[in-house]
Motif scaffolding. Structure first.
Motif, mmCIF file in Angstrom:
data_model
loop_
_atom_site.group_PDB
_atom_site.id
_atom_site.type_symbol
_atom_site.label_atom_id
_atom_site.label_comp_id
_atom_site.label_asym_id
_atom_site.label_seq_id
_atom_site.Cartn_x
_atom_site.Cartn_y
_atom_site.Cartn_z
ATOM 1 N N GLN A 48 58.456 12.402 11.494
ATOM 2 C CA GLN A 48 57.612 13.221 10.865
ATOM 3 C C GLN A 48 56.498 12.404 10.080
ATOM 4 O O GLN A 48 55.327 11.966 10.339
ATOM 5 N N GLU A 49 57.013 12.073 9.085
ATOM 6 C CA GLU A 49 56.310 10.900 8.103
ATOM 7 C C GLU A 49 57.269 10.374 7.021
ATOM 8 O O GLU A 49 58.371 10.713 6.995
ATOM 9 N N GLY A 50 56.574 9.327 6.434
ATOM 10 C CA GLY A 50 57.517 8.638 5.457
ATOM 11 C C GLY A 50 58.082 7.364 6.009
ATOM 12 O O GLY A 50 57.915 6.811 7.021
ATOM 13 N N ILE A 51 58.744 6.536 4.993
ATOM 14 C CA ILE A 51 59.330 5.248 5.235
ATOM 15 C C ILE A 51 61.061 5.202 4.939
ATOM 16 O O ILE A 51 61.206 6.109 3.944
ATOM 17 N N LEU A 52 61.727 4.479 5.473
ATOM 18 C CA LEU A 52 63.037 4.700 5.304
ATOM 19 C C LEU A 52 63.695 4.215 3.836
ATOM 20 O O LEU A 52 64.454 4.822 3.420
ATOM 21 N N ILE A 53 62.933 3.274 3.392
ATOM 22 C CA ILE A 53 63.402 2.816 2.098
ATOM 23 C C ILE A 53 62.876 3.725 0.873
ATOM 24 O O ILE A 53 63.143 3.575 -0.160
ATOM 25 N N GLU A 54 61.905 4.727 1.170
ATOM 26 C CA GLU A 54 61.946 5.745 0.257
ATOM 27 C C GLU A 54 62.113 6.878 0.963
ATOM 28 O O GLU A 54 63.122 7.187 1.745
ATOM 29 N N ASN A 55 61.164 8.280 0.853
ATOM 30 C CA ASN A 55 61.489 9.381 1.535
ATOM 31 C C ASN A 55 60.880 9.469 2.727
ATOM 32 O O ASN A 55 59.995 8.994 2.996
ATOM 33 N N ILE A 56 61.845 10.002 3.891
ATOM 34 C CA ILE A 56 61.222 10.119 5.254
ATOM 35 C C ILE A 56 61.785 11.477 5.563
ATOM 36 O O ILE A 56 62.697 12.303 5.285
ATOM 37 N N ASN A 57 60.585 12.054 6.206
ATOM 38 C CA ASN A 57 60.613 13.611 6.713
ATOM 39 C C ASN A 57 60.785 13.496 8.259
ATOM 40 O O ASN A 57 60.368 12.726 9.124
ATOM 41 N N LEU A 58 61.733 14.581 8.653
ATOM 42 C CA LEU A 58 61.905 14.671 10.138
ATOM 43 C C LEU A 58 61.496 16.041 10.390
ATOM 44 O O LEU A 58 62.016 16.958 9.726
ATOM 45 N N SER A 59 60.975 16.191 11.568
ATOM 46 C CA SER A 59 60.712 17.442 11.845
ATOM 47 C C SER A 59 62.099 18.435 12.167
ATOM 48 O O SER A 59 62.177 19.408 11.915
ATOM 49 N N TYR A 60 62.918 17.505 12.985
ATOM 50 C CA TYR A 60 64.318 18.178 13.324
ATOM 51 C C TYR A 60 65.258 17.108 13.505
ATOM 52 O O TYR A 60 65.104 16.003 13.738
ATOM 53 N N LEU A 61 66.567 17.493 13.322
ATOM 54 C CA LEU A 61 67.757 16.752 13.938
ATOM 55 C C LEU A 61 68.651 17.952 14.318
ATOM 56 O O LEU A 61 68.679 18.824 13.861
#
Length: 264
Positions: A48-61
């Motif tokens: 969804q948005e963000g970067i892995l070394i900080e916060n990352i958002n996923l729509s679903y898993l």
């Protein structure tokens, strides 16, 4: 010759480090990493948005296997890269709006196969491909269905460790936890009911002793859980029970549910 080999090695190492940095520190690199994980693991995710070394958002898993189905929505995670060398995914924070887990009962004609310790070994365990450790886990809405039992909860916080076939929750704090038993319990269910004592010291009929014979595809450990409101809806027309400010520790291995501590 040695200098030339050293130069090639430095160039390749620097290039790899740059690629890793781009994958971890840019939105498009994080999105590409999620795509690669979708292809190389049994999980399915949508960036969804963000970067892995900080916060990352996923729509679903999601994860859909024979023994286990997991669907999570609106996920926020913060990766801690310090333990990647241990082949473990460490998360400073893992939060999700909803988590739905379904497990089909795997008992059948081989249901009574027991090992020397009396544990049912005919249940096919599900092993996660890598370990996941979360220092802070938050679940807004939880729904778990295991054959004839439905468990729902909200506003759950905990430390968690998922490793191989084991899931451990440490000092979870739960606002509301509801356990509902369906009327379609199998004939070979354990229907014995024991007497327990509540916080007042009075004997009371405890429906937790009459749970159906249900097998989990993982081993669950819950250590020092605190539940603000616990609701139990039993079968056999027994009255609904509601307990406030409960604390318990339990383990659930295949069909063996052991409650080591319970107070309210």
């Amino acid at each position: 010759m040695f200098r030339k080999i050293t130069s090639y090695f430095l160039i390749i190492s620097t290039t790899l480090l740059c690629v890793i940095a781009l994958l971890l520190s840019t939105p498009w690199g994080s999105n590409l990493t999620i795509i690669l994980l979708n292809k190389s693991t049994p999980f399915s995710m949508e960036y969804q948005e963000g970067i892995l070394i900080e916060n990352i958002n996923l729509s679903y898993l999601s994860l859909h296997e024979k023994q286990l189905s997991i669907d999570a929505k609106n996920i926020v995670l913060k990766l801690n890269s310090n333990c990647l060398w241990q082949q473990k995914v460490c998360l400073d924070e893992l939060a999700m709006q909803s988590l739905t887990v379904k497990s089909a009962q795997t008992s059948g004609q081989d249901e009574n196969k027991l090992d020397n310790a009396g544990v049912n070994v005919s249940v096919e365990k599900f092993a996660f491909p890598f370990a996941i450790k979360a220092d802070k886990l938050f679940i807004k809405q939880l729904s778990v269905k295991v054959d004839n039992i439905t468990i729902t909860g909200n506003n759950i916080t905990s430390k968690a460790l998922l490793e191989n076939t084991n899931l451990a929750l440490f000092t979870p704090n739960i606002n509301t936890l509801s356990l509902t038993l369906s009327d379609s319990a199998p004939e070979n269910s354990s229907t014995s009911i024991i007497n327990a004592k509540d916080s007042t010291g009075d004997d009371t009929l405890w429906p937790m002793a009459s749970l159906p014979n249900i097998s989990l595809p993982i081993t669950l450990l819950v250590d020092k859980a605190q539940v603000k409101q616990f609701i139990l809806q039993p079968v056999n027309d027994l009255p609904q029970q509601q307990l406030n400010n409960s604390q318990f520790t339990l383990t659930w291995q295949t069909t063996e549910l052991t409650i080591k501590h319970f107070e309210t």
